[in-house]
Design an enzyme around this catalytic site. Structure first.
Site, PDB file in Angstrom:
ATOM      1  N   HIS A  74      -9.263   0.948   5.452  1.00  0.00           N
ATOM      2  CA  HIS A  74      -7.952   1.167   6.078  1.00  0.00           C
ATOM      3  C   HIS A  74      -8.116   2.106   7.273  1.00  0.00           C
ATOM      4  O   HIS A  74      -8.936   3.027   7.247  1.00  0.00           O
ATOM      5  CB  HIS A  74      -6.979   1.759   5.044  1.00  0.00           C
ATOM      6  CG  HIS A  74      -5.564   1.758   5.524  1.00  0.00           C
ATOM      7  ND1 HIS A  74      -5.087   2.688   6.405  1.00  0.00           N
ATOM      8  CD2 HIS A  74      -4.537   0.907   5.270  1.00  0.00           C
ATOM      9  CE1 HIS A  74      -3.817   2.411   6.678  1.00  0.00           C
ATOM     10  NE2 HIS A  74      -3.455   1.337   5.997  1.00  0.00           N
ATOM     11  N   GLY A  91       3.245  -1.042   4.170  1.00  0.00           N
ATOM     12  CA  GLY A  91       3.232   0.379   3.852  1.00  0.00           C
ATOM     13  C   GLY A  91       4.607   0.844   3.418  1.00  0.00           C
ATOM     14  O   GLY A  91       5.051   0.609   2.292  1.00  0.00           O
ATOM     15  N   GLY A  92       5.330   1.477   4.343  1.00  0.00           N
ATOM     16  CA  GLY A  92       6.613   2.113   4.022  1.00  0.00           C
ATOM     17  C   GLY A  92       7.584   1.229   3.251  1.00  0.00           C
ATOM     18  O   GLY A  92       8.196   1.671   2.269  1.00  0.00           O
ATOM     19  N   GLY A 152       3.233   2.486  10.697  1.00  0.00           N
ATOM     20  CA  GLY A 152       4.168   3.588  10.497  1.00  0.00           C
ATOM     21  C   GLY A 152       4.935   3.979  11.743  1.00  0.00           C
ATOM     22  O   GLY A 152       5.560   5.034  11.782  1.00  0.00           O
ATOM     23  N   GLU A 187      -6.471   4.532   8.220  1.00  0.00           N
ATOM     24  CA  GLU A 187      -6.319   5.965   7.899  1.00  0.00           C
ATOM     25  C   GLU A 187      -7.617   6.521   7.320  1.00  0.00           C
ATOM     26  O   GLU A 187      -7.965   7.683   7.555  1.00  0.00           O
ATOM     27  CB  GLU A 187      -5.126   6.165   6.950  1.00  0.00           C
ATOM     28  CG  GLU A 187      -3.817   5.958   7.700  1.00  0.00           C
ATOM     29  CD  GLU A 187      -2.658   5.452   6.864  1.00  0.00           C
ATOM     30  OE1 GLU A 187      -2.709   5.539   5.619  1.00  0.00           O
ATOM     31  OE2 GLU A 187      -1.687   4.941   7.462  1.00  0.00           O
ATOM     32  N   SER A 233       4.202  -1.939  10.192  1.00  0.00           N
ATOM     33  CA  SER A 233       5.666  -1.946  10.346  1.00  0.00           C
ATOM     34  C   SER A 233       6.289  -3.294   9.974  1.00  0.00           C
ATOM     35  O   SER A 233       7.267  -3.713  10.587  1.00  0.00           O
ATOM     36  CB  SER A 233       6.068  -1.523  11.762  1.00  0.00           C
ATOM     37  OG  SER A 233       5.672  -0.181  11.999  1.00  0.00           O
ATOM     38  N   ASN A 252       0.863  -1.183   0.000  1.00  0.00           N
ATOM     39  CA  ASN A 252       0.000   0.000   0.000  1.00  0.00           C
ATOM     40  C   ASN A 252       0.897   1.230   0.000  1.00  0.00           C
ATOM     41  O   ASN A 252       1.511   1.548   1.014  1.00  0.00           O
ATOM     42  CB  ASN A 252      -0.896  -0.029   1.254  1.00  0.00           C
ATOM     43  CG  ASN A 252      -1.692   1.251   1.430  1.00  0.00           C
ATOM     44  OD1 ASN A 252      -1.794   2.069   0.514  1.00  0.00           O
ATOM     45  ND2 ASN A 252      -2.259   1.433   2.617  1.00  0.00           N
ATOM     46  N   TRP A 253       0.957   1.889  -1.141  1.00  0.00           N
ATOM     47  CA  TRP A 253       1.857   3.051  -1.257  1.00  0.00           C
ATOM     48  C   TRP A 253       1.313   4.272  -0.514  1.00  0.00           C
ATOM     49  O   TRP A 253       2.005   5.259  -0.359  1.00  0.00           O
ATOM     50  CB  TRP A 253       2.056   3.407  -2.726  1.00  0.00           C
ATOM     51  CG  TRP A 253       2.965   2.463  -3.476  1.00  0.00           C
ATOM     52  CD1 TRP A 253       3.384   1.228  -3.074  1.00  0.00           C
ATOM     53  CD2 TRP A 253       3.559   2.677  -4.765  1.00  0.00           C
ATOM     54  NE1 TRP A 253       4.205   0.673  -4.023  1.00  0.00           N
ATOM     55  CE2 TRP A 253       4.328   1.541  -5.081  1.00  0.00           C
ATOM     56  CE3 TRP A 253       3.511   3.730  -5.687  1.00  0.00           C
ATOM     57  CZ2 TRP A 253       5.047   1.422  -6.267  1.00  0.00           C
ATOM     58  CZ3 TRP A 253       4.216   3.617  -6.873  1.00  0.00           C
ATOM     59  CH2 TRP A 253       4.984   2.474  -7.163  1.00  0.00           C
ATOM     60  N   LYS A 254       0.046   4.218  -0.096  1.00  0.00           N
ATOM     61  CA  LYS A 254      -0.610   5.384   0.512  1.00  0.00           C
ATOM     62  C   LYS A 254      -0.447   6.586  -0.438  1.00  0.00           C
ATOM     63  O   LYS A 254      -0.407   6.377  -1.649  1.00  0.00           O
ATOM     64  CB  LYS A 254      -0.048   5.638   1.919  1.00  0.00           C
ATOM     65  CG  LYS A 254      -0.061   4.340   2.760  1.00  0.00           C
ATOM     66  CD  LYS A 254       0.184   4.552   4.209  1.00  0.00           C
ATOM     67  CE  LYS A 254       0.135   3.200   4.921  1.00  0.00           C
ATOM     68  NZ  LYS A 254       0.210   3.309   6.369  1.00  0.00           N
ATOM     69  N   GLU A 286      -4.408  -4.927  10.908  1.00  0.00           N
ATOM     70  CA  GLU A 286      -3.379  -3.896  11.066  1.00  0.00           C
ATOM     71  C   GLU A 286      -3.634  -3.148  12.375  1.00  0.00           C
ATOM     72  O   GLU A 286      -4.476  -2.232  12.415  1.00  0.00           O
ATOM     73  CB  GLU A 286      -3.434  -2.889   9.914  1.00  0.00           C
ATOM     74  CG  GLU A 286      -3.183  -3.475   8.557  1.00  0.00           C
ATOM     75  CD  GLU A 286      -2.741  -2.408   7.546  1.00  0.00           C
ATOM     76  OE1 GLU A 286      -1.651  -2.563   6.996  1.00  0.00           O
ATOM     77  OE2 GLU A 286      -3.469  -1.423   7.354  1.00  0.00           O
TER      78      GLU A 286
HETATM   79  P1  13P Z   1       3.597   0.528   7.533  1.00  0.00           P
HETATM   80  O1  13P Z   1       4.090  -0.765   6.934  1.00  0.00           O
HETATM   81  O2  13P Z   1       4.281   1.733   6.958  1.00  0.00           O
HETATM   82  O3  13P Z   1       3.552   0.489   9.011  1.00  0.00           O
HETATM   83  O4  13P Z   1       2.047   0.678   7.030  1.00  0.00           O
HETATM   84  C1  13P Z   1       1.183  -0.370   7.205  1.00  0.00           C
HETATM   85  C2  13P Z   1      -0.071  -0.049   6.486  1.00  0.00           C
HETATM   86  O5  13P Z   1      -0.841   0.768   6.915  1.00  0.00           O
HETATM   87  C3  13P Z   1      -0.338  -0.759   5.222  1.00  0.00           C
HETATM   88  O6  13P Z   1      -1.644  -0.558   4.798  1.00  0.00           O
END
Ligand code: 13P
Length: 252
Positions: free
Chosen positions: A95, A232-233, A173, A97, A211, A9-11, A167
């Site tokens: 998600h 994510g990251g 993050g 967020e 993470s 997920n590149w956000k 998650e």
């Molecule tokens: P991180 O891997 O950056 O913690 O993000 C997880 C995430 O929210 C994937 O959707």
């Protein structure tokens, strides 16, 4: 045999340059992987077409959100039907967020799940507790409730399109990951919840997110109820993403 999935997920990150440098690299590295992983890239919607062109059909593609409607006067929204038409395979739904920053409710999540499945997309339904909820001892009931409400309107023939991503909000993050044991315990609880709802729980892929990095993925993925990851990251770096794909053992 459950699908084994690593989804990035590149956000709201990335660029055409990143698409050009990352997708081809991931695609060629995955060609030599025989652990059955299905890699998914979920970029900002504007880059979906570019990712599809670069993926050569070897990497699946998704959108990060879909609307509650199929079309109409909803400025700024993108529907599941459109995402499918554009070549997407997956939609993230719910998600944390979206829930926390944009006020997305369980009811909206359930509607989006219906839209995704009806359009032919697979829905990756995101659930997870906050730190306060974990410390209060309510994590399992919170997450089970999110799962129950999100899949309330899934029809019996649609379960193969459903993926759940656990998650924990406090792990996203932050560099803090759930321990493999805690993640496994929650995945087991999610599978039990799905079974209690009459779903074919043993066939539904459950992903862990929060993470996940190249150096902690293997321990998480070794757990019996963890069928992959939502990253994510680390998905913004081709080598890290490929390493995480490699960390998935070949298992049924
Ligand atoms: P991180 O891997 O950056 O913690 O993000 C997880 C995430 O929210 C994937 O959707």
């Amino acid at each position: 045999m459950r699908r084994k999935i690593v989804a990035g997920n590149w956000k709201m990150n990335g660029s055409k340059d990143l698409v050009n440098s990352l997708v081809g690299h991931v695609r060629s590295e995955l060609a030599s992987l025989d652990n059955g992983v299905e890699a998914v890239i979920i970029p900002p919607a504007l880059f979906v077409g570019d990712v599809i062109r670069q993926s050569g059909g070897k990497v699946a593609v998704g959108v990060q959100n879909i609307a509650c409607w199929d079309s109409g006067a909803y400025t700024g929204e993108i529907s599941a039907v459109m995402a499918r038409d554009a070549g997407c395979d997956y939609a993230l739904v719910g998600h944390s967020e979206r829930r926390q920053l944009f006020g997305e409710t369980d009811e909206q999540v359930a509607v989006k799940v219906v839209r995704a499945l009806a359009s032919g997309l697979d829905a990756v339904i995101c659930v997870g507790e906050t730190l306060e909820e974990r410390e209060a001892g309510t994590a399992v009931s919170v997450v089970s409730g999110q799962v129950r409400r999100a899949v309330a309107d899934v029809e019996s023939g649609q379960w193969r399109q459903v993926v759940i991503a656990y998650e924990p909000v406090w792990a996203i993050g932050t560099g803090k990951t759930a321990t493999a044991e805690d993640a496994q315990a929650m995945h087991s609880a999610i599978r039990a919840e799905l079974a209690s709802l009459g779903a074919p729980a043993e066939k539904i892929s459950l992903l862990y997110g929060g993470s996940v990095k190249a150096d902690n993925a293997a321990a998480l993925f070794a757990q019996p109820d963890i069928d992959g990851g939502l990253i994510g990251g680390a998905s913004l770096n081709a080598n890290d993403f490929v390493s995480i794909c490699r960390a998935l053992p070949g298992k049924s």
